[in-house]
Design an enzyme around this catalytic site. Sequence first.
Site, PDB file in Angstrom:
ATOM      1  N   THR A 192     -76.922  12.725 -24.062  1.00  0.00           N
ATOM      2  CA  THR A 192     -76.835  12.599 -25.514  1.00  0.00           C
ATOM      3  C   THR A 192     -76.882  11.129 -25.866  1.00  0.00           C
ATOM      4  O   THR A 192     -75.930  10.391 -25.602  1.00  0.00           O
ATOM      5  CB  THR A 192     -75.539  13.237 -26.025  1.00  0.00           C
ATOM      6  OG1 THR A 192     -75.620  14.643 -25.813  1.00  0.00           O
ATOM      7  CG2 THR A 192     -75.365  12.971 -27.516  1.00  0.00           C
TER       8      THR A 192
ATOM      9  N   LYS B  10     -79.281  17.673 -33.306  1.00  0.00           N
ATOM     10  CA  LYS B  10     -77.850  17.654 -32.956  1.00  0.00           C
ATOM     11  C   LYS B  10     -77.013  17.123 -34.120  1.00  0.00           C
ATOM     12  O   LYS B  10     -75.920  17.635 -34.407  1.00  0.00           O
ATOM     13  CB  LYS B  10     -77.590  16.780 -31.711  1.00  0.00           C
ATOM     14  CG  LYS B  10     -77.797  17.534 -30.415  1.00  0.00           C
ATOM     15  CD  LYS B  10     -76.971  16.941 -29.265  1.00  0.00           C
ATOM     16  CE  LYS B  10     -75.493  17.291 -29.333  1.00  0.00           C
ATOM     17  NZ  LYS B  10     -74.761  16.934 -28.091  1.00  0.00           N
TER      18      LYS B  10
ATOM     19  N   LYS C 165     -68.655   9.727 -36.419  1.00  0.00           N
ATOM     20  CA  LYS C 165     -69.888   8.945 -36.192  1.00  0.00           C
ATOM     21  C   LYS C 165     -71.111   9.818 -36.477  1.00  0.00           C
ATOM     22  O   LYS C 165     -72.067   9.378 -37.122  1.00  0.00           O
ATOM     23  CB  LYS C 165     -69.936   8.433 -34.751  1.00  0.00           C
ATOM     24  CG  LYS C 165     -71.093   7.495 -34.472  1.00  0.00           C
ATOM     25  CD  LYS C 165     -71.270   7.263 -32.971  1.00  0.00           C
ATOM     26  CE  LYS C 165     -71.687   8.567 -32.289  1.00  0.00           C
ATOM     27  NZ  LYS C 165     -71.889   8.456 -30.841  1.00  0.00           N
TER      28      LYS C 165
END
Lengths: 293, 293, 293, 293
Positions: free
Chosen positions: C95, C170, C238
């Site tokens: 990721t 995502k 975030k």
Amino acid sequence: MEVGFLGLGIMGKAMATNLLRHGFRVTVWNRTIAKCQELVALGATVGDTPASVVAKCNYTIAMLSDPAAALSVVFDKNGVLEQIGNGKGYVDMSTVDAATSSKISEAVKQKGGAFLEAPVSGSKKPAEDGQLVILAAGDKALYDDMVPAFDVLGKKSFFLGEIGNGAKMKLVVNMIMGSMMNCFSEGLCLADKSGLNPQTLLDVLDLGAIANPMFKLKGPTMLQGSYNPAFPLKHQQKDMRLALALGDENAVAMPVSAAANEAFKKARSLGLGDMDFSAVHEVVKGAGGSGQA
Amino acid sequence: MEVGFLGLGIMGKAMATNLLRHGFRVTVWNRTIAKCQELVALGATVGDTPASVVAKCNYTIAMLSDPAAALSVVFDKNGVLEQIGNGKGYVDMSTVDAATSSKISEAVKQKGGAFLEAPVSGSKKPAEDGQLVILAAGDKALYDDMVPAFDVLGKKSFFLGEIGNGAKMKLVVNMIMGSMMNCFSEGLCLADKSGLNPQTLLDVLDLGAIANPMFKLKGPTMLQGSYNPAFPLKHQQKDMRLALALGDENAVAMPVSAAANEAFKKARSLGLGDMDFSAVHEVVKGAGGSGQA
Amino acid sequence: MEVGFLGLGIMGKAMATNLLRHGFRVTVWNRTIAKCQELVALGATVGDTPASVVAKCNYTIAMLSDPAAALSVVFDKNGVLEQIGNGKGYVDMSTVDAATSSKISEAVKQKGGAFLEAPVSGSKKPAEDGQLVILAAGDKALYDDMVPAFDVLGKKSFFLGEIGNGAKMKLVVNMIMGSMMNCFSEGLCLADKSGLNPQTLLDVLDLGAIANPMFKLKGPTMLQGSYNPAFPLKHQQKDMRLALALGDENAVAMPVSAAANEAFKKARSLGLGDMDFSAVHEVVKGAGGSGQA
Amino acid sequence: MEVGFLGLGIMGKAMATNLLRHGFRVTVWNRTIAKCQELVALGATVGDTPASVVAKCNYTIAMLSDPAAALSVVFDKNGVLEQIGNGKGYVDMSTVDAATSSKISEAVKQKGGAFLEAPVSGSKKPAEDGQLVILAAGDKALYDDMVPAFDVLGKKSFFLGEIGNGAKMKLVVNMIMGSMMNCFSEGLCLADKSGLNPQTLLDVLDLGAIANPMFKLKGPTMLQGSYNPAFPLKHQQKDMRLALALGDENAVAMPVSAAANEAFKKARSLGLGDMDFSAVHEVVKGAGGSGQA
């Protein structure tokens, strides 16, 4: 006092004119050199390049249109950097982002010069009237030296500490302003849809504890649906975005400003980005909708 | 001109005093009769009951503390209703909800009297100085008759149309005020956490387009964390709730005001309801938290 | 099919194990070489460096902990770039942000290799069970070649188009998840403060149209005030920040997600950033406050 | 077990049918008596009036369309009140507000009867399949007596305590649902405007931790812009308003739900109130706007 002055756009010309009228000796430079003539008529000397202005003057002020111009005048050939050094100060009064300001500051300091960022609050009219508000940060000694000039250019100047604080202060003020515009617009719409005369609301507001120049200036044009750009909505939204990002860095939750920011984004999505920031009123009114319950 | 005056609390006493000083003949009544003496010293006559005041005067003004008092003075034994009728006007300047105002209006009109609701903007000092802002609605002819009195009591009066519009106008103004308070608080916190001096932010704001008396008055006390109640937070939140409900009735979406309302609710949940509405600053600062990122 | 596998952390080890169990020939590499032994027991070969794994295998998968590790394995001495080239494919399932992914993609393509970003949804247990969801983007031909491996590693794989779309997908999913967590928390608090049993609310929710694994998993621990970090709150915030920035770029106003983001920021300001993202419940409950009205 | 059943609309008919099929003896009544025939064919007896049904049966269930009908059946001539008394229980399964429920409860208890409110979650299909979720509150002994009937009508029943808790629980659930719908819509719009395929987002969501029946059911129709009303938007917004008011009473700040509520209001202002609540998607997409940045 002798000062150099780089950039004679709407703001710069008004500011340099004020310095001349108050007895400063001013050496001007502008990319399009013809613009210097009007100032020469008032007693200014003309410099060929930014470098030659800095060579001649111990203090040089710049008032440029955007970060690209601010960087170019410093870093390009014949730029400020070529002549800046010990005993010389450079004061950038352009509105630029913190990164641009830091980059110029580093370069000037490395050459031994002193640097001050000094963005202003206020546009054409306050510039002409010497009524700007000056948000200075950087070299304190240079700030002290510049006070006589700032006294001519503005009604008030502030020294805010380290480089970047001038830009930050502008962001905070603009964030409050943008959120207040939304509060105001929601109130105008609520009055209108509830059967009250919005013009009367303006009159009532102007007599009370929250009366302010922005409501007085923008209210009537908002009611007309007229959004001639004094401060473009996309710039207001950019400042809200940057202010919220500054809050994010420092873990400050600001839900009201965040809601206002989303309304400005919606306005952008409706193609209102180049209109005045008061055009967020179209979003609150329900742009494109028939408005029935 | 002869007027009756019911209610000699902080506001009512100041207002009746102003009327006497400007040559009005005034008959006063107060639940605690002793409070009338000071007015008598200035030339007032005392009425035994609301009914006897109305019997004597063609115009009667009421300034009472809350909806219960406003209703009691009208509907109770020896109340206004017993003597109101053709040719007589009743002006309620108390701050009450729309339902209370409508109930009084219906009853007065059924007896043949004329009714005006006339809530005011401004508290003790403006009342003493005759600088209130008067938001009148209801019987237009009665409003016209009252203008000489309103000119003494306030710096400006508005006639807003049908009964209920006075209360609605106050809600809209207070909603804007409450939302602005949140914008202001968020800006103060952002400045503080970003390394700027919040006191300097106050100074900068006071020189710009959004300068207003509320920022000037509340800013310094908020920075001190001092929230002496001029307008209790729970009342501010009630007004935001009612304003949002008014928006709901009329299908006006107001996301920024809604976000501000939730911050006031959070303040209530932290036990700040009886403090000044500026205590929402504690919520924005992160009440109870250590504030670290 | 022969594949290289770089990175044997919790996720990588589980994934490489699954490939071995399904008959793939696997050459593994890990920075701490000892971690390779368990895989060797299952039939894996060990490569000395990322470069030697790529030299040996036509397809190499990486599963690394963060962008720094992902870049290091490619660009450092003995890294992927030294051996990647025509006919070889590199699949990064870590990721990472879009910029990291683009940088690796550009470098691999310049050498003549094929690149696929393929971040996954799901953590340890789904990795062990071959039940990951794979969000691939980049080289379509490489994606087609990898399908047999993806079928072993995940319950489903998607090809999403150009590089960056895996990361974007995502972000969108995590933004919805973070906002839903706030809705859920607000409902739990409302139930509790209104005299309903929050546990019963969980039971009711689990029977209805919005029943979902997250509510079922997190609800009971949230009621206990237990926030063992499965997905740290600061990472959730975030992702909300990045998703809102993506919306900003594309002029998508998202007021509900923006409100949720501010709640997560508030949680960070209260020191909850390293706890599970469900710890935003503490903010909604009124962290630090006594909770009285 | 013998039960009375008042109201044979879509829901009531399905429910009474299930009771008959599971061996309950049922006496039915409906305002339009013809609707009873289908039930008679399945073994039901018909009562002439609500009073006669209550006279005959110890337990009577009502399933009526709205608060007005629920009140009429109890308080009108030949209504429930005329025959209710010691040893008899009345169970209102209609969806009504707390005030209506309290009024019926008071009246029934004053006559010596027992009362249970038991609103349901689920519509036509779950009613036919005996898969409702039953949210009961009021008389616990009556609840215990009714369990055999509830087991036939629903997949699960809850006893929630005092009168009003059934309505409150529905509000909390619907508030979470309405907020989630906004989160979902924002995610779909962000995907679309960012160059991702929203249909793929639906597929990804359906495989993860926040997969739920609502996303699965509404997602495809929202992408088509089709909003056939299963649950009208104006009712969803009413429930959000009431839930936020319940939060206000209890000093629970719910900024995310408040933001969602404003989006539903905006949808109402655009004339979408009678469409499905998923039509809030039009607001998020930027209804009426061209959508360009």
